[in-house]
Design a protein around this motif. Sequence first.
Motif, short mmCIF file in Angstrom:
data_model
loop_
_atom_site.label_atom_id
_atom_site.label_comp_id
_atom_site.label_asym_id
_atom_site.label_seq_id
_atom_site.Cartn_x
_atom_site.Cartn_y
_atom_site.Cartn_z
N GLU A 98 -18.50 -7.28 51.29
CA GLU A 98 -17.74 -6.02 51.32
C GLU A 98 -17.72 -5.37 49.94
O GLU A 98 -17.76 -6.06 48.91
N GLN A 99 -17.62 -4.04 49.95
CA GLN A 99 -17.60 -3.27 48.71
C GLN A 99 -16.37 -2.38 48.66
O GLN A 99 -15.77 -2.06 49.70
N ASP A 100 -16.02 -1.95 47.46
CA ASP A 100 -14.90 -1.01 47.33
C ASP A 100 -15.40 0.40 47.56
O ASP A 100 -16.58 0.62 47.88
N ALA A 101 -14.51 1.38 47.39
CA ALA A 101 -14.85 2.78 47.67
C ALA A 101 -15.96 3.30 46.77
O ALA A 101 -16.66 4.26 47.13
N ASP A 102 -16.15 2.68 45.63
CA ASP A 102 -17.19 3.11 44.70
C ASP A 102 -18.51 2.36 44.90
O ASP A 102 -19.46 2.56 44.12
N GLY A 103 -18.55 1.50 45.90
CA GLY A 103 -19.78 0.77 46.18
C GLY A 103 -19.97 -0.49 45.35
O GLY A 103 -21.07 -1.05 45.31
N ASN A 104 -18.90 -0.94 44.72
CA ASN A 104 -18.97 -2.17 43.94
C ASN A 104 -18.62 -3.37 44.81
O ASN A 104 -17.69 -3.30 45.63
N ASP A 105 -19.35 -4.46 44.63
CA ASP A 105 -19.07 -5.67 45.40
C ASP A 105 -17.68 -6.20 45.07
O ASP A 105 -17.29 -6.27 43.90
N LEU A 106 -16.94 -6.58 46.11
CA LEU A 106 -15.61 -7.14 45.90
C LEU A 106 -15.69 -8.61 45.46
O LEU A 106 -14.82 -9.10 44.75
N PHE A 107 -16.76 -9.28 45.88
CA PHE A 107 -16.94 -10.69 45.53
C PHE A 107 -18.09 -10.83 44.55
O PHE A 107 -19.15 -10.24 44.74
N ASP A 108 -17.89 -11.62 43.50
CA ASP A 108 -18.99 -11.90 42.60
C ASP A 108 -19.89 -12.96 43.23
O ASP A 108 -19.61 -13.49 44.31
#
Length: 208
Positions: free
Chosen positions: A26-36
């Motif tokens: 899953e990603q946040d609203a900016d397209g960054n991964d929530l999990f490393d």
Amino acid sequence: MSLVDSLYEFRAGIAQTNNLISIAYEQDADGNDLFDSTKKEFVITSAFLKMFIYWETFIEESFSKYLTGELSTNGTSVICYISPNNREHALKILIGTQKYVDWANHEIVRRLAKLYLENGEPLASNIASISSELSDLKTVRNAAAHLSSTTRHQLDALSSRVLSRNITNTDVATFMMQLHPSDSTKTVLQYYQNLLDIAAESIAANRT
């Protein structure tokens, strides 16, 4: 719980496994991964272990149900050589003088099936049809449970064979999420899941 329920529970478990894996991406609203990467590896590896447990549970449940006279999902019965009083008694017979049945060992399951069911069916032939893949999954399970130099070497060898290229220092999550060479629409994990699902359906339906 009937064989219909056992098959449903197995499939629900696989669906839960895949849902957990999807959460890892899953990603946040900016397209960054929530999990490393470390967290992704943990989630995927844990989900794989749960999937393996769902398969072992299904095999145990279906075996014990057939021994106690449960009809298949097609309404057919199998010929058993024993008459346990109930599920608990059936499991005690299967365990015998051992501490437990190693449901992850498909050869043991086949031998038990041939001992207690006519021609070992429907377990023996369905398990035999995916014996190589079950061996693969046990290799992955061992690496997921305890990644030592031995299990890592075995996982690298399996990954290299399946992916048809030299793989070193891989991990369970990386291997499972690769696209399978024989079907680029499926990951390696999904490829194995599909084979398990076909075998489970055939076992529950008393098809050989």
